[in-house]
Design a protein around this motif. Structure first.
Motif, PDB file in Angstrom:
ATOM      1  N   THR A   1       0.833  -1.209   0.000  1.00  0.00           N
ATOM      2  CA  THR A   1       0.000   0.000   0.000  1.00  0.00           C
ATOM      3  C   THR A   1       0.864   1.254   0.000  1.00  0.00           C
TER       4      THR A   1
ATOM      5  N   ARG B   1       1.065   3.933  -3.056  1.00  0.00           N
ATOM      6  CA  ARG B   1       0.735   5.354  -2.886  1.00  0.00           C
ATOM      7  C   ARG B   1       1.914   6.235  -3.272  1.00  0.00           C
TER       8      ARG B   1
ATOM      9  N   GLN C   1       2.382   6.261  -7.021  1.00  0.00           N
ATOM     10  CA  GLN C   1       1.376   7.055  -7.712  1.00  0.00           C
ATOM     11  C   GLN C   1       1.675   8.542  -7.598  1.00  0.00           C
ATOM     12  N   ARG C   2       2.075   8.973  -6.396  1.00  0.00           N
ATOM     13  CA  ARG C   2       2.431  10.381  -6.231  1.00  0.00           C
ATOM     14  C   ARG C   2       3.632  10.740  -7.098  1.00  0.00           C
TER      15      ARG C   2
END
Length: 604
Positions: A86, A90, A93-94
């Motif tokens: 996770t 995240r 993706q950022r």
């Protein structure tokens, strides 16, 4: 590197390195975090097979303590794997969002940084740029896919270690995924070749789709009832591009199915061998079953990543490197900046020009001087080379042979940025910038784009001040009916806005007006040109020796120019004032007489 070549494999790896360095500069901290979490998450994920085997063995043995310990171990592994994946997802993706802006800006900068516009008109270059533009977002995901690939390979290595703990011969199972990976890599390359060969069909299909769905062509499509034809043409173009790709993908599927079947057969043989020879058969078979099935999944993930790597990521990296090399190669080797003023003028010495990919010259052996401070009109029939001459003078193309000089200074060796700061004007294929009116005009001179007085003066010079007065919010009105509170303009009004944009700069060395008022009537065009001719000859502009070049089909307008240049058959056939050319009785006098007679007939 030429436009039609890509680097061989070593060049491809170098280009990949460039992309990685660009991504690293975007955000080193995010990349380091994403890498650590992705690698760490591989351990509990791969060891889950061992935990599952321990739990199953405890259940078979009916050991409550071992069952509880196995449950706790599986829960810890699942939770750790979920948490790490996770966080990694995240962070990736950022990073991808941030890198996407960097990559797309870089591509736009590279294209805009090329001094000429040749790469926008060569089909081979357009195909490469089109593919790069369509898959630019893939480059922003380069680290995520790379880390995923590393993580999958680490999982596979741990899984093979678990299998070796049962029997070292089971390490041979690690050889059977190799045909799958080999087939995946080779077929990915084959598919990419087919995709690139069909890029022109994709571009055509995209063009036809935009044609069928845009407001610009809507009127003609409906009146002529050509919508069904456009749809058929688009479908045909799409099929021509995708049928060969679909066939290539079916071939890939068949090869990959055969390779996977080979691995499945080896896996079944490994299970049978373990069941026949292992000391603790139950635990061994369970471990081989759990680890082998996960190994199969890792092979599938590796194939996916390698396919993406070969078809998109590596290909885009190579194309990005090609564009970087192309931009560097075509970056002008400037020896000097543009002059502050012109004393003699702009001279063309034996200038010949043919568009890329053709041998037919549109300008052939042009020798002439555009005197400093003069207003020069260019006339000629369609296809005579008028707009091509404008492009050469603006530095948008280099001459095929010959040279253009500014007071003896070679334009080809002059910094294009400094030259274009001293160039202004309006082109017949102007662009409608759907900004606020003030901005749409002001970008003609960015340092003064926010100066209301400068924008107002430009609008007045272009005869477009009435447009601003009629708009609901004046110069602050948003242009373009597709935007909230946006207002659309007629073609003639858009053209006058473009003309005002060309009036923003105060002291240009070259002003080009390439059919700037084709959408207005002859009387309005004549009035606008007279107004501009007075301005061009005034002290503000004549102090720099700036040359004004007017291209027009209306001879009544150009007669007030200081000099008139007649282009015919790619050559300058006549050059002089209106009176001199009329007295000469040549091509200009003939065309002028025809147009004057047509105008008189129209008045009757």
């Amino acid at each position: 590197m030429t436009a039609d070549e890509l680097d061989p494999l070593p060049g491809a790896w170098r280009s990949l390195g460039r992309s990685l360095r660009m991504g690293w500069r975007s955000s080193p901290a995010m990349i380091a975090t994403a890498f650590c979490t992705e690698v760490l998450s591989a351990v509990p994920d791969a060891m889950f097979a061992w935990g599952l085997t321990a739990f199953a063995t405890a259940v078979i043995a009916h050991s409550g303590t071992q069952i509880a310990a196995g449950c706790g171990l599986l829960a810890a592994m699942a939770a750790g794997n979920w948490l790490l994946e996770t966080v990694s997802s995240r962070v990736n993706q950022r990073f991808a969002d941030r890198a996407a802006v960097v990559v797309e800006s870089h591509i736009a900068e590279l294209q805009a940084g090329v001094a000429t516009i040749e790469h926008h008109e060569r089909p081979a270059q357009l195909d490469r740029i089109s593919v790069l533009r369509d898959h630019a977002s893939a480059l922003s995901d380069l680290y995520r896919h790379l880390f995923t690939l590393i993580g999958v390979l680490l999982r596979a290595a741990i899984t093979l270690g678990l299998l070796a703990s049962v029997n070292p011969l089971l390490l041979l199972l690690g050889l059977f995924p190799l045909p799958t990976l080999l087939v995946s890599g080779r077929r990915a390359a084959a598919e990419k070749r087919v995709e690139e060969a069909g890029a022109r069909h994709d571009r055509l299909a995209r063009h036809l789709f935009l044609l069928a769905t845009s407001a610009t062509a809507g009127k003609e499509l409906r009146v002529a009832r050509t919508g069904p034809l456009v749809r058929r043409l688009r479908h045909r173009a799409w099929e021509q591009g995708h049928r060969p790709l679909a066939r290539a993908r079916w071939v890939s599927t068949a090869w990959q199915a055969g390779a996977q079947a080979l691995f499945a057969a080896a896996f079944i043989a490994a299970l049978a061998y373990t069941a026949a020879h292992a000391a603790n058969r139950t635990a061994a078979v369970l471990l081989v079953l759990a680890a082998g099935s996960r190994l199969s999944g890792y092979i599938g993930q590796t194939m996916t990543q390698l396919h993406f790597f070969r078809t998109i990521w590596l290909d885009c990296s190579r194309k990005l490197a090609w564009l970087e090399d192309y931009a560097a190669k075509h970056r002008a080797e400037a020896e000097w900046s543009a002059p502050e003023r012109l004393a003699e003028g702009i001279r063309l010495d034996a200038v010949t020009f043919a568009y890329p990919g053709t041998d037919r010259p549109v300008l052939d052996g042009i020798d002439l001087l555009l005197p400093a401070g003069a207003v020069v009109a260019v006339v000629g029939e369609n296809g005579a080379g008028k707009s091509s001459l404008v492009k050469l003078l603006c530095g948008l193309y280099p001459p095929t042979s010959g040279r253009i000089t500014l007071d003896g200074q070679d334009l080809a060796r002059t910094d294009p940025v400094s030259w274009r700061r001293r160039v202004t004007g309006t082109f017949q294929d102007f662009f409608a910038f759907e900004f606020r009116l003030r901005t749409s005009v002001g970008i003609g001179d960015l340092p003064r784009a926010d100066d209301p007085e400068a924008v107002g003066t430009a609008l007045e010079r272009a005869g477009a001040d009435d447009i601003a007065r009629a708009l609901p919010d004046g110069a602050e009105t948003r242009l373009g009916a597709g935007w909230p509170q946006g207002v659309d303009l007629s073609h003639g009004q858009w053209q006058r806005v473009a003309l005002a944009r060309g009036f923003m700069r105060e002291q240009p060395l070259l002003t080009v007006l390439d059919e700037p008022t084709s959408a207005v009537d002859a009387e309005t065009e004549h009035a606008l040109f007279d107004r501009y001719a007075v301005l061009a000859r005034s002290g503000t502009r004549s102090g720099t020796g700036g040359v004004t070049l007017l291209v027009s089909h209306r001879f009544s307008t150009v007669r007030a120019a200081d000099l008139i240049l007649v282009l015919n058959g790619a050559r300058v056939t006549e050059f002089g004032t209106h009176d001199q050319l009329i007295a000469l009785g040549g091509h200009y006098a003939q065309l002028y007489g025809i147009q004057a007679e047509a105008y008189r007939t129209g008045l009757r």
